[in-house]
Design an enzyme around this catalytic site. Structure first.
Site, short mmCIF file in Angstrom:
data_model
loop_
_atom_site.label_atom_id
_atom_site.label_comp_id
_atom_site.label_asym_id
_atom_site.label_seq_id
_atom_site.Cartn_x
_atom_site.Cartn_y
_atom_site.Cartn_z
N TYR A 91 -7.02 8.14 -0.40
CA TYR A 91 -6.65 7.02 0.49
C TYR A 91 -7.92 6.34 0.99
O TYR A 91 -8.09 5.14 0.86
CB TYR A 91 -5.79 7.52 1.66
CG TYR A 91 -5.25 6.36 2.49
CD1 TYR A 91 -4.08 5.69 2.13
CD2 TYR A 91 -5.92 5.92 3.63
CE1 TYR A 91 -3.60 4.62 2.88
CE2 TYR A 91 -5.45 4.86 4.39
CZ TYR A 91 -4.29 4.20 4.01
OH TYR A 91 -3.83 3.15 4.75
N GLY B 292 0.82 -1.20 0.00
CA GLY B 292 0.00 0.00 0.00
C GLY B 292 0.85 1.25 0.00
O GLY B 292 1.99 1.23 0.48
P1 NAI Z 1 4.75 -0.23 4.84
O1 NAI Z 1 5.06 1.11 4.28
O2 NAI Z 1 5.51 -0.72 6.01
O3 NAI Z 1 4.84 -1.31 3.66
C1 NAI Z 1 4.24 -1.03 2.44
C2 NAI Z 1 4.67 -2.06 1.43
O4 NAI Z 1 4.01 -1.75 0.20
C3 NAI Z 1 6.17 -2.06 1.15
O5 NAI Z 1 6.62 -3.40 0.99
C4 NAI Z 1 6.29 -1.31 -0.16
O6 NAI Z 1 7.41 -1.71 -0.96
C5 NAI Z 1 4.98 -1.72 -0.84
N1 NAI Z 1 4.59 -0.75 -1.85
C6 NAI Z 1 4.43 0.59 -1.72
N2 NAI Z 1 4.15 1.14 -2.92
C7 NAI Z 1 4.13 0.12 -3.81
C8 NAI Z 1 3.92 0.05 -5.21
N3 NAI Z 1 3.72 1.15 -5.96
N4 NAI Z 1 3.95 -1.16 -5.80
C9 NAI Z 1 4.20 -2.28 -5.07
N5 NAI Z 1 4.45 -2.28 -3.77
C10 NAI Z 1 4.41 -1.08 -3.15
O7 NAI Z 1 3.19 -0.17 5.16
P2 NAI Z 1 2.25 -1.04 6.13
O8 NAI Z 1 1.92 -0.21 7.29
O9 NAI Z 1 2.76 -2.40 6.30
O10 NAI Z 1 0.92 -1.07 5.25
C11 NAI Z 1 0.45 -2.27 4.64
C12 NAI Z 1 -1.00 -2.05 4.28
O11 NAI Z 1 -1.74 -1.80 5.48
C13 NAI Z 1 -1.26 -0.86 3.36
O12 NAI Z 1 -2.23 -1.22 2.42
C14 NAI Z 1 -1.82 0.19 4.31
O13 NAI Z 1 -2.67 1.08 3.63
C15 NAI Z 1 -2.56 -0.67 5.30
N6 NAI Z 1 -2.78 -0.03 6.59
C16 NAI Z 1 -1.74 0.30 7.40
C17 NAI Z 1 -1.98 0.89 8.62
C18 NAI Z 1 -0.89 1.29 9.55
O14 NAI Z 1 -1.18 1.93 10.59
N7 NAI Z 1 0.38 0.95 9.28
C19 NAI Z 1 -3.35 1.18 9.08
C20 NAI Z 1 -4.38 0.75 8.17
C21 NAI Z 1 -4.08 0.17 6.96
#
Ligand code: NAI
Length: 264
Positions: free
Chosen positions: A161, A81
């Site tokens: 978002y 994401g």
């Molecule tokens: P993170 O930033 O730690 O990891 C994000 C991952 O997505 C990374 O592996 C990155 O390489 C990959 N990514 C980003 N842009 C990309 C692209 N254009 N193409 C392919 N891969 C891409 O983020 P996190 O926190 O692990 O988030 C994971 C999911 O959880 C996301 O969908 C986020 O929206 C959702 N989320 C996160 C929350 C939080 O508090 N951390 C809360 C609610 C939802």
């Protein structure tokens, strides 16, 4: 780490495998015996059976990644994401349009008994009162048509978002009705505040109080591992009758908000 579920013999794909929730999910799946194939914009194959570079904002990259991953894929974990701070169209591409396109490519080859889980967000909870605009958006079935629809309806769609996550939820429900005919389940998990590099990036821009406001009533943020457990559950046989749900993994935040009248 003790395995919570048995994924022995399962070939699984985790997007966003390089960081945060995706990395924790990939580790938990490896512990559970899965053959784990990671795909992300950045990262490498450490701890994985393979790593495929993937840019969810780019349909050509998505097609190439799906073909490189190959089949069979028994379970797909869409954890990648973009943060709320990147360019609006990139948020929509990565968090919905590209995720949908990759899932469609992988579903084309998924065998009976397969499962998909999409990581949404408590920020997508408002799909409950915005279904009509989201269904209209989802009628734009391709990546480019979705982009064109959004550009023409930016004002009523709201921040990309939240809109992308709302769309992911409703699209998942739509898909659940038809995929189950092929013996494939699809669900959503919606995390609250999870301590990951994404949250650190958000906290560098927005006040910590804003993030901590969504940790009521549990009083703390989630670890990435606490998100991985429900994701492994949903794609496992333990959830064989669970289909089309939005599982809140938010410590009870939306339960309290709903009782307080947020959706009346
Ligand atoms: P993170 O930033 O730690 O990891 C994000 C991952 O997505 C990374 O592996 C990155 O390489 C990959 N990514 C980003 N842009 C990309 C692209 N254009 N193409 C392919 N891969 C891409 O983020 P996190 O926190 O692990 O988030 C994971 C999911 O959880 C996301 O969908 C986020 O929206 C959702 N989320 C996160 C929350 C939080 O508090 N951390 C809360 C609610 C939802």
């Amino acid at each position: 780490m003790t395995a919570q579920f048995d994924y022995t013999g399962k070939r699984v794909v985790v997007t966003g495998s390089s960081s945060g929730i995706g990395a924790a999910t990939a580790r938990a799946l490896a512990t559970a015996g899965a053959e784990v194939h990671g795909a992300s914009r950045t990262g490498d194959a450490t701890g994985l059976a393979s790593f495929t570079p993937l840019d969810l904002a780019d349909p050509a990259s998505i097609e190439a990644a799906a073909s490189a991953i190959g089949d069979p894929v028994h379970a797909l974990f869409n954890c990648a994401g973009a943060t709320p701070m990147v360019a609006p169209l990139d948020i929509l591409k990565v968090n919905f349009l590209g995720t949908r396109l990759l899932t469609e490519h992988i579903l084309a080859q998924m065998p009976h008994g397969g499962a998909v889980v999409n990581v949404s967000s408590d920020g997508g909870y408002a799909w409950r009162k915005r279904q009509s605009i989201i269904v209209e958006f989802l009628a734009a079935r391709t990546f480019d048509a979705g982009l064109a629809w959004y550009e023409a309806h930016k004002d009523e769609s709201g921040h990309p978002y939240g809109f992308a996550k709302e769309a992911l939820n409703v699209w998942t429900m739509q898909q659940s009705a038809t995929l189950i005919g092929r013996g494939i389940r699809i669900n959503v998990c919606s995390p609250g505040a999870v301590q990951t590099p994404m949250l650190e990036a958000i906290e560098a821009v927005f006040p910590s109080e804003m993030i901590d406001a969504v940790t009521v009533p549990i009083g703390r943020r989630s670890t990435p591992e606490e998100q991985a457990g429900p994701l492994l559950f949903l794609n496992s046989p333990a959830a064989s009758y669970v289909n089309g749900i939005d599982l809140q993994v938010d410590g009870g935040f939306w339960a309290g908000r709903t009782l307080a009248g947020a959706f009346h």
